[in-house]
Structure formats: structure tokens, C-alpha cells
Design a protein around this motif. Structure first.
Motif, short mmCIF file in Angstrom:
data_model
loop_
_atom_site.label_atom_id
_atom_site.label_comp_id
_atom_site.label_asym_id
_atom_site.label_seq_id
_atom_site.Cartn_x
_atom_site.Cartn_y
_atom_site.Cartn_z
N ASN A 1 0.82 -1.21 0.00
CA ASN A 1 0.00 0.00 0.00
C ASN A 1 0.85 1.26 0.00
OD1 ASN A 1 -2.80 0.97 0.05
ND2 ASN A 1 -2.24 1.87 2.03
N VAL A 2 2.13 1.13 0.33
CA VAL A 2 3.06 2.27 0.30
C VAL A 2 3.17 2.89 -1.10
CG1 VAL A 2 4.44 1.54 2.27
CG2 VAL A 2 5.00 0.68 -0.01
N VAL A 3 2.75 2.15 -2.13
CA VAL A 3 2.89 2.68 -3.49
C VAL A 3 1.75 3.62 -3.86
CG1 VAL A 3 1.61 0.97 -4.89
CG2 VAL A 3 3.73 1.99 -5.77
N CYS A 4 0.65 3.60 -3.12
CA CYS A 4 -0.48 4.46 -3.50
C CYS A 4 -0.13 5.94 -3.47
CB CYS A 4 -1.70 4.15 -2.62
SG CYS A 4 -2.46 2.55 -3.02
N PRO A 5 0.58 6.44 -2.45
CA PRO A 5 1.00 7.85 -2.52
C PRO A 5 1.94 8.14 -3.69
CG PRO A 5 1.13 7.05 -0.26
CD PRO A 5 0.87 5.85 -1.13
N VAL A 6 2.74 7.15 -4.07
CA VAL A 6 3.63 7.31 -5.22
C VAL A 6 2.81 7.48 -6.49
CG1 VAL A 6 5.37 6.18 -6.66
CG2 VAL A 6 5.52 6.02 -4.16
N LEU A 7 1.84 6.60 -6.69
CA LEU A 7 0.97 6.72 -7.86
C LEU A 7 0.24 8.06 -7.88
CD1 LEU A 7 -0.65 3.16 -8.12
CD2 LEU A 7 0.75 4.28 -9.87
N ALA A 8 -0.26 8.47 -6.72
CA ALA A 8 -0.97 9.75 -6.64
C ALA A 8 -0.05 10.91 -7.02
CB ALA A 8 -1.53 9.94 -5.23
N ASP A 9 1.19 10.88 -6.53
CA ASP A 9 2.15 11.94 -6.87
C ASP A 9 2.46 11.96 -8.37
OD1 ASP A 9 2.28 12.84 -4.29
OD2 ASP A 9 4.14 11.79 -3.80
#
Length: 264
Positions: free
Chosen positions: A232-240
Motif C-alpha cells: 500500500n506504500v505505493v499508493c501515494p507514489v501513484l498519486a504523486d
């Protein structure tokens, strides 16, 4: 405003869908390519709750990590969860783009996000799977080092806190923690890679019983931190990524999706 196909091409440039693993089904999976998009919902999974959240937000697109269609669908009805999800997307005119193993392997994706969340330095690849069309190396897993050493119990507590998990499972091989391998999701089959690179500790998820036995016998500290927390740590990456590529589009991270099980 942007179109679904533009967003797909943009994500393909960051995490090429061509590098996904053979078993995978990542890509543009639901919707019309020329549909306009003013709001995007980012989530690890497209569940029925996430589909409803997107509809309530007025989002025309969900970008997720796990594919909403993984196995071939023989029917699409309200009689099973997959059918209900796909019907909800279609009926609410919501498209779906899913970046799975390509996002695991690419630079800046799941495993880099996991390594950085855990404070690792000098991060490199755990295993190189190939080179993409632009000549960039890609592969699942990362390796890095901590500043100094930690006791395994202290590091495991830190992992739990940093990933927001309900708990972790661990095998203590009697080694202090300094050089750490990470594999978001189910990567216990990469313990050999971690040992070959001199790692004392491996953080991953979905470890089977024999995996823990092997880790102890091999002298490798092993922490199973859960599939959802390690990815789930990747969701902020995708959002950015999406905010930078489409500043005119509203980007939301799911508030309703969460770990599916609890710990006692």
C-alpha cells in the motif's frame, strides 16, 4: 480534463506494462479510452467498496495496483464479487487501469517505496529481471542498509509502525539487522537472492510455514509484514505521479480500502 488513454500512456512511460510478468494481467482493463477524466481514485485493490467510493466521488477512473480482472471471466453477473465489481464500474462509467508486477519492478515503484518507508539507504536491486525498451534495468525487490544496527525485535516493531500493520510474523536467526532486503507482496522465494547479497534480514509477506523453517536454517532474519502493508506504500507514489502528469485532474487516495483481516 484528460482522457483515459492519455493517462494509460503516461503510466506506461513510468512503469511500462510490457515488463509485467507472464502470469500477470496489468493494463487498461475496463472502460473507454476516449472517456474524459476529471477525478481519479488511487487504491491498492478495486473492491466493491472502492468502486462505490469512486462513484460517490464522481471519479471516472480508478488506478490500482492489483488487477481488477486477473483470471478470465466466464460471466459478469451480480452473483459473484468480480462480477459485481465490474458491473459497478461499467454502470457508473468508471474506467480501470491496473499497474501490478510492472510497478513492483520499475524504479520508483512498490519496492523502492517500501525501502524508503523503512529508512533504508544506498538502495539497489535485489534481483534484476531484465532491461526495458529504454535500456533501464528493472527487477523485483530492493536491498539497502540501516544507519547502524538494530536488534531484530526493535526493527520488527519499527516495520510494523512504519507500515501501519496490525502485526508482523518473524524468525530470529540471531543476527543484528543492518543490511536489509525488501520484497513487497509475496517474495519469500527470493531469500536466496538476499543471502547472496549479504543481507541479514528480509522483509516481505505471505510467507509459508516452510519459508520460515528455511530462513532459520539459512541464518536469515525474516519478517512477514503483510501483503497490504508492504504494497500500500505505493499508493501515494501513484498519486504523486498522476498529480505531476495531470495537474488539472483531481487525485484522491482511497479512504475506504484497508487491511482485510485483523490481529488478536
Amino acid at each position: 480534463m484528460a482522457e483515459v488513454k492519455e493517462i494509460y500512456r503516461y503510466l506506461d512511460g513510468l512503469a511500462p506494462f510490457s515488463i509485467q510478468m507472464d502470469f500477470d494481467n496489468a493494463g487498461f482493463l475496463v472502460g473507454r479510452g476516449d472517456a474524459p477524466v476529471s477525478r481519479i481514485l488511487v487504491a491498492l485493490d478495486i473492491t466493491e467498496e472502492v468502486a462505490a467510493e469512486a462513484a460517490d466521488l464522481g471519479a471516472e477512473l480508478i488506478v490500482s495496483h492489483h488487477p481488477v480482472i486477473f483470471f478470465p471471466a466466464r460471466s459478469i453477473t451480480d452473483g459473484d464479487p468480480t462480477g459485481r465489481k465490474l458491473l459497478a464500474l461499467a454502470e457508473n462509467h468508471i474506467a480501470a487501469i491496473c499497474a501490478h508486477t510492472n510497478l513492483d519492478a520499475v524504479a520508483g515503484g512498490v519496492n523502492d517505496a517500501l525501502a524508503l518507508r523503512l529508512g533504508l539507504r544506498s538502495v539497489g536491486q535485489l534481483h534484476q529481471d531484465g532491461v526495458d525498451g529504454r535500456g533501464a534495468a528493472y527487477g523485483i525487490g530492493r536491498v539497502g542498509v540501516l544507519e547502524g544496527e538494530k536488534r531484530l525485535t526493535d526493527f520488527a516493531a519499527f516495520v510494523k509502525e512504519r507500515l501501519g500493520g496490525g502485526g508482523v510474523r518473524l524468525v530470529d536467526a540471531g543476527r543484528p539487522v543492518h543490511k536489509v532486503a525488501v520484497g513487497g507482496g509475496a517474495c519469500a522465494n527470493m531469500m536466496g537472492d538476499a543471502l547472496a547479497l549479504g543481507c541479514d534480514t528480509f522483509v516481505t509477506s505471505d510467507v509459508k510455514y516452510d519459508g520460515f523453517l528455511d530462513a532459520l536454517a539459512l541464518g536469515l532474519n525474516l519478517i512477514d509484514a503483510g501483503h497490504y502493508p508492504t504494497e500500500n506504500v505505493v499508493c501515494p507514489v501513484l498519486a504523486d505521479w498522476l498529480k505531476k502528469g495531470f495537474p488539472q485532474v483531481e487525485i484522491h487516495i482511497s479512504r475506504r480500502h484497508h487491511e482485510v483481516f485483523s490481529y488478536l
